[in-house]
Each structure stands twice: as structure tokens, then as C-alpha cells.
Write a protein that holds these residues in place. Structure first.
Motif, PDB file in Angstrom:
ATOM      1  N   SER A 248     -10.441  77.474  75.110  1.00  0.00           N
ATOM      2  CA  SER A 248      -9.916  78.016  76.357  1.00  0.00           C
ATOM      3  C   SER A 248      -9.186  79.330  76.149  1.00  0.00           C
ATOM      4  CB  SER A 248      -8.957  77.009  77.004  1.00  0.00           C
ATOM      5  OG  SER A 248      -7.857  76.740  76.140  1.00  0.00           O
ATOM      6  N   GLY A 252      -8.914  82.832  79.729  1.00  0.00           N
ATOM      7  CA  GLY A 252      -8.128  81.908  80.522  1.00  0.00           C
ATOM      8  C   GLY A 252      -6.866  82.573  81.017  1.00  0.00           C
ATOM      9  N   TRP A 266      -8.050  88.165  80.303  1.00  0.00           N
ATOM     10  CA  TRP A 266      -7.459  87.528  81.469  1.00  0.00           C
ATOM     11  C   TRP A 266      -7.021  88.636  82.424  1.00  0.00           C
ATOM     12  CZ3 TRP A 266      -2.120  87.954  82.805  1.00  0.00           C
ATOM     13  CH2 TRP A 266      -1.312  88.595  81.851  1.00  0.00           C
ATOM     14  N   GLN A 271      -6.992  82.889  89.411  1.00  0.00           N
ATOM     15  CA  GLN A 271      -8.134  82.024  89.063  1.00  0.00           C
ATOM     16  C   GLN A 271      -9.216  82.680  88.209  1.00  0.00           C
ATOM     17  OE1 GLN A 271      -9.671  80.248  92.648  1.00  0.00           O
ATOM     18  NE2 GLN A 271      -7.689  79.397  93.240  1.00  0.00           N
ATOM     19  N   GLY A 272      -9.098  83.968  87.902  1.00  0.00           N
ATOM     20  CA  GLY A 272     -10.147  84.569  87.087  1.00  0.00           C
ATOM     21  C   GLY A 272      -9.948  86.054  86.900  1.00  0.00           C
ATOM     22  N   ARG A 286     -14.563  82.999  87.176  1.00  0.00           N
ATOM     23  CA  ARG A 286     -13.394  82.129  87.215  1.00  0.00           C
ATOM     24  C   ARG A 286     -13.104  81.562  85.830  1.00  0.00           C
ATOM     25  NH1 ARG A 286     -11.858  80.849  92.335  1.00  0.00           N
ATOM     26  NH2 ARG A 286     -13.270  81.525  94.000  1.00  0.00           N
ATOM     27  N   TYR A 287     -11.830  81.234  85.603  1.00  0.00           N
ATOM     28  CA  TYR A 287     -11.456  80.639  84.324  1.00  0.00           C
ATOM     29  C   TYR A 287     -12.191  79.316  84.092  1.00  0.00           C
ATOM     30  CZ  TYR A 287      -7.622  84.031  84.460  1.00  0.00           C
ATOM     31  OH  TYR A 287      -6.878  85.185  84.516  1.00  0.00           O
ATOM     32  N   SER A 288     -12.528  78.641  85.168  1.00  0.00           N
ATOM     33  CA  SER A 288     -13.263  77.379  85.040  1.00  0.00           C
ATOM     34  C   SER A 288     -14.681  77.592  84.521  1.00  0.00           C
ATOM     35  CB  SER A 288     -13.308  76.664  86.394  1.00  0.00           C
ATOM     36  OG  SER A 288     -13.939  77.470  87.372  1.00  0.00           O
ATOM     37  N   GLN A 289     -15.148  78.842  84.497  1.00  0.00           N
ATOM     38  CA  GLN A 289     -16.477  79.173  83.978  1.00  0.00           C
ATOM     39  C   GLN A 289     -16.402  79.784  82.578  1.00  0.00           C
ATOM     40  OE1 GLN A 289     -17.252  81.695  87.561  1.00  0.00           O
ATOM     41  NE2 GLN A 289     -19.226  80.634  87.593  1.00  0.00           N
ATOM     42  N   SER A 290     -15.314  79.566  81.868  1.00  0.00           N
ATOM     43  CA  SER A 290     -15.103  80.240  80.582  1.00  0.00           C
ATOM     44  C   SER A 290     -16.206  79.925  79.567  1.00  0.00           C
ATOM     45  CB  SER A 290     -13.745  79.840  79.995  1.00  0.00           C
ATOM     46  OG  SER A 290     -13.668  78.442  79.777  1.00  0.00           O
ATOM     47  N   ASN A 291     -16.949  78.843  79.784  1.00  0.00           N
ATOM     48  CA  ASN A 291     -18.011  78.480  78.838  1.00  0.00           C
ATOM     49  C   ASN A 291     -19.154  79.484  78.828  1.00  0.00           C
ATOM     50  OD1 ASN A 291     -18.531  77.367  81.565  1.00  0.00           O
ATOM     51  ND2 ASN A 291     -20.449  76.646  80.652  1.00  0.00           N
ATOM     52  N   ASN A 307     -24.229  77.755  84.567  1.00  0.00           N
ATOM     53  CA  ASN A 307     -23.047  77.867  85.435  1.00  0.00           C
ATOM     54  C   ASN A 307     -22.660  79.303  85.694  1.00  0.00           C
ATOM     55  OD1 ASN A 307     -20.956  76.801  86.982  1.00  0.00           O
ATOM     56  ND2 ASN A 307     -19.497  76.866  85.262  1.00  0.00           N
TER      57      ASN A 307
END
Length: 309
Positions: A248, A252, A266, A271-272, A286-291, A307
């Protein structure tokens, strides 16, 4: 208007009425402030994206002139030139209507050939460029002094360097867009320019020991030597660590007060952050898509990107 017990007209609010009015006004002001803040946040994110779009256009104009993206070494020049001493953001100054500043930089490179002393001698090192600054970070609209007392101008944006595993000499396709010695030709980006990240956001830390936009090398006179606090105008993601793409802390939420957060991408946007891709387009990730960051930093790794939306 009402009549009191003695038949007289009452002209003032009762205490209860006054409290009700104050409460309603408080709610309305709160809603208004929230709406204003939302508008400002959206405007900052949109203007930041516009900065990156203009940056992408400039990078492609540079490619048109030099047949490759920066950073790169001009084959027609030798010695102390901007290609030897200055960052990629300095090299594209002519492409963002800053021709005079670039000519000044060329002159300073000839007059002051020590690439580790650029911050002392080059006039451009303290020139703020609005295009390099995310509107959400008002600190950067004027030069700042870092914790060592060095005055410089800063940028919110960094290119991407990928550190490959030195034990794998054939791993060249996994390098990122910002290579140390020569820029890529667009034909070498085999993953596709629309699938390859070029530039990301990273606010300079509170102590301002990172984020200079002008020099290629950053010198801080301390016990760790000249390379202790350099950015190269880019941030490295390590391919030597197989976990780096899923950790992360590669991408993030961050904090300018954290010493470690200068080593991750960052932004101040909720959120991103915004990213520039090699085709010149801009995407908010978005941070939730960091993968997806890891697979998208290599130019020819052949990774499957999931994603994306």
C-alpha cells in the motif's frame, strides 16, 4: 405579528423564536460552506488534471523535436548542457512557452559547470512555474527554503523511474518512462502508451527536502553525500522487490509531515491522485486501485492490467 395579554402589539422575537432562527441560519451556513469546499476541491482536481494535460502535450512536442521523450542526452551536444544538468521539467520549458527561461538555463549551464551546485548558481532554480504546481498545494506558489536553508522552487509532479533487478540483465522491457540516460522513443513503449504511466503526483514534504523541479541532481551538504536527498525529477518504484507492486505504501494516502511519504505517490485530492499516461491522457486513480500502479509503470512488461476503470 401577535397580540400580548394586555392587547399591545409585540414587535420582537421571543427567545425560542430567536433560537430557532439562529439554528436554521447555522444549518444553512454549514451547508453553504460544505458546498463551497466541495466546489473548491473539484476545481483543484480539475485544474491539476489540466496541468498534466499541458505537460503531456509538452512532452510529446519534445518527442517531436528529439525523436524521444526526456530525460535524454542530446547527441549533437557535449559537455555541460541542460541535458547533463537539468531535470526533464527543465528540458521541456520551450514547450510550455518558457523559452527565455530555458535560454537562461543554457547560459547558466555553460557558466557554472558543477552539476551539484546548480541550486547556488542557476537563476532558474528559484523560478516558480504555475504549471508544475497542483492547485491544492498553495505552499508552492513561491520559492521555499528547506530545512537546510536552501532556497528553491518546487513541483507537485514526478516522473516514474523503475529500478529493475540488477541480477536480470534482460529485464530492460520492465523499465519505466523516466530512464536515467536516454529517453524512450514512442515505438519502444510496447505495453501501449494508453497503458503506461508517465508522471504522477507527490507533494513535497514539509521540510522541503524533496521536490525541486529544476535540477537533475540535488545536493544537500550533509554526512550522506550529494545523493542523499535527490529526486531526479522522478520517483523510483523498485522491481527488485516483488512485493513493491502490491504494498500500500507505493501509492496511497500521505502526509507531508511523514518522512517516508516522500517515497510514495499521493496527492492532496480526496481518495486518489491524478496521473499522466504516455499517450498524453490524464486519469484519476483512486487509492483503492493501487494494484494497477505496478503493472502500468513498465513500458514493455506485458502485464495484465485489471480494475482500470
Amino acid at each position: 405579528m401577535s397580540i400580548n395579554l394586555h392587547g399591545m402589539k409585540r414587535t420582537a422575537f421571543t427567545l425560542i423564536e430567536l433560537l430557532v432562527v439562529i439554528s436554521i441560519l447555522g444549518i444553512l451556513i454549514g451547508l453553504l460552506l460544505s458546498a463551497v469546499q466541495s466546489v473548491r476541491t473539484a476545481a483543484a482536481r480539475s485544474n491539476c488534471q489540466n496541468n498534466l494535460r499541458q505537460m503531456g502535450l509538452a512532452l510529446h512536442q519534445f518527442h517531436g523535436r528529439h525523436d524521444r521523450f526526456p530525460p535524454g542526452r542530446n547527441p549533437n551536444k557535449s559537455g555541460q548542457t541542460p541535458f547533463d544538468m537539468l531535470s526533464w521539467q527543465s528540458l521541456i520549458l520551450p514547450d510550455i512557452e518558457q523559452e527565455s527561461l530555458y535560454r537562461q538555463a543554457e547560459e547558466d549551464c555553460r557558466l557554472y559547470p558543477d552539476k551539484f551546485q546548480v541550486y547556488k548558481s542557476h537563476r532558474g532554480s528559484r523560478a516558480t512555474i504555475k504549471l508544475w504546481i497542483c492547485p491544492a498545494d498553495s505552499r508552492l506558489y513561491s520559492p521555499g527554503a528547506d530545512s537546510k536553508g536552501v532556497q528553491a522552487a518546487y513541483s507537485s509532479y514526478l516522473g516514474i523511474i523503475v529500478w529493475r533487478d540488477s541480477s536480470k540483465p534482460d529485464d530492460l522491457p520492465q523499465l519505466g518512462m523516466m530512464v536515467a540516460s536516454a529517453g524512450w522513443n514512442v515505438s519502444e513503449i510496447r505495453d501501449g502508451t494508453s497503458n503506461t504511466l508517465f508522471v504522477g503526483e507527490r507533494p513535497p514534504p514539509e521540510n522541503l527536502l524533496a521536490g525541486w523541479w529544476y535540477p537533475l541532481y540535488r545536493y544537500i551538504p550533509d554526512s550522506y553525500g550529494p545523493f542523499s536527498c535527490m529526486d531526479f525529477g522522478a520517483l523510483a518504484i523498485s522491481l527488485a522487490d516483488p512485493c513493491s507492486f502490491v504494498r500500500s505504501d507505493v501509492y496511497g494516502p500521505g502526509d507531508i509531515r511523514s518522512a517516508c511519504d516522500r517515497f510514495r505517490f499521493w496527492s492532496f485530492h480526496p481518495q486518489g491522485a491524478n496521473w499522466l499516461l504516455a499517450d498524453g491522457s490524464v486519469r484519476f486513480i483512486r487509492y483503492s486501485q493501487s494494484n494497477i500502479i505496478g503493472p502500468m509503470v513498465s513500458i514493455a512488461g506485458g502485464e495484465v492490467i485489471a480494475n482500470l476503470e
